[in-house]
Design a protein around this motif. Structure first.
Motif, PDB file in Angstrom:
ATOM      1  N   GLU A 190      -5.672  11.772  39.121  1.00  0.00           N
ATOM      2  CA  GLU A 190      -5.167  12.898  38.344  1.00  0.00           C
ATOM      3  C   GLU A 190      -4.478  12.367  37.095  1.00  0.00           C
ATOM      4  OE1 GLU A 190      -3.859  16.694  40.730  1.00  0.00           O
ATOM      5  OE2 GLU A 190      -2.807  14.958  41.526  1.00  0.00           O
ATOM      6  N   PHE A 191      -4.887  12.889  35.945  1.00  0.00           N
ATOM      7  CA  PHE A 191      -4.296  12.475  34.663  1.00  0.00           C
ATOM      8  C   PHE A 191      -4.330  10.955  34.501  1.00  0.00           C
ATOM      9  CE2 PHE A 191      -1.996  16.344  36.107  1.00  0.00           C
ATOM     10  CZ  PHE A 191      -2.558  17.231  35.197  1.00  0.00           C
ATOM     11  N   GLY A 192      -5.438  10.359  34.965  1.00  0.00           N
ATOM     12  CA  GLY A 192      -5.638   8.929  34.794  1.00  0.00           C
ATOM     13  C   GLY A 192      -4.927   8.055  35.801  1.00  0.00           C
ATOM     14  N   ILE A 193      -4.219   8.643  36.769  1.00  0.00           N
ATOM     15  CA  ILE A 193      -3.454   7.866  37.759  1.00  0.00           C
ATOM     16  C   ILE A 193      -3.969   8.193  39.155  1.00  0.00           C
ATOM     17  CG2 ILE A 193      -1.162   7.434  38.738  1.00  0.00           C
ATOM     18  CD1 ILE A 193       0.004   8.305  36.029  1.00  0.00           C
TER      19      ILE A 193
ATOM     20  N   PRO B  72     -12.964  11.076  42.372  1.00  0.00           N
ATOM     21  CA  PRO B  72     -12.847  10.875  40.925  1.00  0.00           C
ATOM     22  C   PRO B  72     -12.110  12.024  40.257  1.00  0.00           C
ATOM     23  CG  PRO B  72     -15.121  10.583  41.691  1.00  0.00           C
ATOM     24  CD  PRO B  72     -14.361  11.200  42.810  1.00  0.00           C
ATOM     25  N   GLU B  73     -11.664  11.769  39.027  1.00  0.00           N
ATOM     26  CA  GLU B  73     -10.927  12.798  38.298  1.00  0.00           C
ATOM     27  C   GLU B  73     -11.847  13.933  37.860  1.00  0.00           C
ATOM     28  OE1 GLU B  73      -7.357  13.137  35.069  1.00  0.00           O
ATOM     29  OE2 GLU B  73      -8.473  11.275  35.164  1.00  0.00           O
ATOM     30  N   GLU B  74     -12.962  13.589  37.252  1.00  0.00           N
ATOM     31  CA  GLU B  74     -13.926  14.576  36.779  1.00  0.00           C
ATOM     32  C   GLU B  74     -15.334  14.015  36.969  1.00  0.00           C
ATOM     33  OE1 GLU B  74     -13.112  17.511  35.813  1.00  0.00           O
ATOM     34  OE2 GLU B  74     -10.964  17.328  35.414  1.00  0.00           O
TER      35      GLU B  74
ATOM     36  N   GLU C 222     -13.362   1.127  38.719  1.00  0.00           N
ATOM     37  CA  GLU C 222     -11.968   0.861  39.063  1.00  0.00           C
ATOM     38  C   GLU C 222     -11.790   0.631  40.565  1.00  0.00           C
ATOM     39  OE1 GLU C 222      -9.289   3.776  37.553  1.00  0.00           O
ATOM     40  OE2 GLU C 222     -10.018   3.619  35.500  1.00  0.00           O
ATOM     41  N   ILE C 223     -12.469   1.433  41.372  1.00  0.00           N
ATOM     42  CA  ILE C 223     -12.304   1.338  42.827  1.00  0.00           C
ATOM     43  C   ILE C 223     -13.103   0.187  43.399  1.00  0.00           C
ATOM     44  CG2 ILE C 223     -12.788   2.519  45.020  1.00  0.00           C
ATOM     45  CD1 ILE C 223     -10.302   3.534  43.582  1.00  0.00           C
TER      46      ILE C 223
END
Length: 632
Positions: A28-31, A254-256, A266-267
């Motif tokens: 969320e929001f890059g975090i 994922p965020e989006e 990243e993961i």
């Protein structure tokens, strides 16, 4: 077996054994926001008791629609914990589809992610009189919305917390009553031939499937999985829910949709599950990048692919490549393949799976060439997702592998694949006729045609109803030719026709707008719309070269003699594809009957009309002339 051998029972066990380990992670929001097993159980308990407070009873149906978020699996497990039946719906379903599924299930409550999904539900609510509650978990845009039974996810959880304060032992009591044989999930079938049916899968079915998968391919504590495919799809359920509960690995959201590739990097997941379209898109991306780079880099890429292909060919034949060839393969990996895998988010993947439809051998070979251990899964919703899989070190590009340890596969006298397994479903929800047609003496009739090769690998030909007989009398799989055509980065969909008295094989092709558009821009070919691009002579020549190349790899009777480029994309909203992007061949054969007839004739074009709807409600027809290409 006991209540502990159910999905919510396993959650309770994980929360007791490893309360502070990470179960879920959402960006969320890059975090990345983490949820421990104890917190996971706490939210499931709160939402479950909130459902009880709302009057949800055992056997009631609860629908869920939206993107992959922790709230989806929390709602699903909460429903199971109180004996309700969760039904997942595809987030891109149009209102009409949504109404049909809610009517079929007679849902009492729906969990809808956001304003978009809530709007669709409210639009069709009058058609589902039993739908009492609409629960959303993304509040953006919901301020000022008022409707009977509309509430937020947090409100339901707060109801559950207050209920628990009054009845502290109620959740444990209800959880103890849930049995492995109880229905855990209503899962929509693919719907390639009709409106999707609702398959009833028990906790025992889902966990039997997960146990067999883990026996073949170990996974567990410390592994990471990225959940980005629709949660309504059995493929995502069997890994992101059932296998995760059984083994305890971490599920990441994922965020989006647009950030999935970066989030994968990243993961660094240990394993990955995707349908063919995702793998085909990845191949297209790499091919376009290679074509769009400098001449030197393109030469290095082509050299590396030759080294990788040689090593892959040796491995598939059970041979060990010579020392010099292995050195060249390592050099190719260091210079080209490692950066490609990193760009695709596949560098730490130990095993990658494809399922839901057949993947073309060319795409398969590509991933093994760049060092990705991609394996085919085969199964159906009705067998909890999987019945057959490739084993490590024994991947054959034309097969789907060998059966699971506790799964029996046999071929009927008509060539149909039959399956018997503890993962086979209980039947279709309120549809005994369809259940009787699909289940016979414990054997699941898949509707697919196939055979076993000499090494015991299952080869899936096509849907039994789609296998065609060519003019020379030989059987022919349209899907096989379609997959070879779709290896081109400039072809998004291909629908092949032949047999049944047709004089030769023909195909309708829908170009890939993004890749073909970039190709045209690099060559300064002007275009405005999809239709305009698809009728450009240069694009026709581009596709013709690829179709000609595919023909060289096919037996003469199966070669494509005539094709055209469609004036529109094939889309699930138009019922031409399923929500998992499988071609609905019978529907297309009916809708595009004039085009198919023209392809099988001797004309060089056909005019079709598209209805245009304006903002003021007026409609008009726009004519398009489609050129038909004839190949030698």
């Amino acid at each position: 077996m006991s209540a502990a051998d159910t999905l919510p029972g396993l959650l309770a066990r994980r929360a007791a054994d490893r309360p502070n380990e990470v179960a879920l992670r959402e960006k969320e929001f890059g975090i990345w926001q983490e949820t421990t097993w104890a917190e996971y159980l706490g939210r499931v308990r709160a939402f479950a008791l909130g459902l009880v407070e709302l009057g949800i009873e055992k056997g009631d149906r609860i629908a869920i629609i939206g993107d992959n978020r922790p709230e989806w699996v929390i709602a699903e497990l909460a429903a199971q914990a109180v004996g309700a039946l969760p039904l997942g719906l595809y987030q891109d379903s149009i209102s009409e589809e949504l109404a049909k599924m809610l009517e079929a299930a007679e849902a009492r409550l729906i969990v809808a992610e956001d304003q978009e999904q809530v709007d669709k539900v409210l639009e069709v609510r009058d058609r589902v009189p039993g739908l009492e509650y609409v629960v959303y978990y993304d509040p953006r845009g919901m301020y000022g919305y008022e409707a009977p039974g509309l509430m937020s996810f947090e409100e339901v959880e707060a109801l559950g917390d207050r209920f628990r304060a009054r009845f502290p032992g109620e959740f444990v009591t209800r959880l103890a009553k849930v049995q492995p044989g109880d229905t855990a999930l209503l899962c929509t079938t693919s719907g390639t031939t009709s409106i999707p049916k609702l398959a009833m899968l028990s906790h025992a079915n889902l966990l039997a499937m997960a146990a067999q998968l883990v026996e073949v391919d170990p996974m567990g504590r410390g592994d990471e999985f990225v959940s980005f495919l629709p949660m309504a799809w059995i493929g995502e359920q069997m890994v992101g829910v059932a296998s995760a509960m059984l083994t305890g690995f971490t599920v990441n959201f994922p965020e989006e949709t647009a950030t999935v590739r970066q989030d994968l990097r990243e993961i660094g997941p240990a394993f990955l599950m995707s349908p063919p379209r995702i793998w085909e898109n990845m191949v297209s991306d790499v091919q376009v990048m290679a074509e769009d780079t400098t001449r030197l880099k393109r030469w290095i890429y082509e050299w590396a692919m030759k080294q990788g292909a040689a090593a892959t060919e040796a491995a598939s034949g059970g041979r060990r490549a010579p020392v010099l060839a292995r050195f060249r393969r390592r050099l190719a990996d260091w210079t080209v393949f490692h950066p490609i895998r990193d760009q695709l988010g596949l560098n730490r993947v130990k095993r990658a799976y494809t399922g839901g439809a057949a993947l073309g051998p060319d795409v398969f070979r590509f991933f093994h060439t760049i060092g990705v251990n991609l394996k085919q899964l085969y199964g159906q919703t009705e067998v909890s997702g999987i019945s057959v899989v490739h084993r490590d070190g024994d991947v054959r590009f034309h097969t789907v592998g060998t059966p699971f340890p506790e799964t029996e596969i046999r071929i009927s006298d008509t060539g149909e694949i039959l399956c018997r397994s503890p993962a086979v479903f209980e039947g279709y929800f309120r549809n005994p006729k369809a259940t009787a047609e699909t289940l016979e003496n414990g054997w699941l009739h898949s509707g697919d045609a196939g055979y076993f090769d000499e090494d015991g690998h299952l080869v899936v030909i096509d849907r039994l109803a789609d296998v065609m007989k060519l003019a020379d009398g030989t059987n022919f799989s349209p899907q096989f030719v379609e997959n070879k055509l779709k290896f081109s980065p400039y072809i998004r969909e291909a629908v092949v026709f032949g047999g049944a008295g047709a004089p030769f094989v023909t195909t309708m092709i829908a170009i890939d707008m993004e890749n073909a558009g970039q190709w045209a821009e690099r060559r300064r070919i002007p275009y405005t719309t999809f239709t305009d691009l698809a009728r450009r002579a240069e694009v026709y020549r581009l596709i013709r070269r690829h179709v000609t190349g595919v023909n060289e790899e096919l037996p003469p009777a199966a070669r494509v003699r005539r094709f055209l480029l469609l004036h529109k994309e094939l889309h699930a909203d138009d019922a031409e594809l399923t929500r998992t992007r499988k071609v609905r061949r019978r529907y297309i054969a009916d809708r595009f009957g004039d085009i198919i007839g023209a392809l099988q004739g001797d004309g060089d074009s056909i005019t079709v009309a598209t209805e245009i709807t304006y903002q003021d409600g007026r409609t008009s027809d726009v004519a398009h002339e489609l050129r038909i290409e004839t190949l030698d």
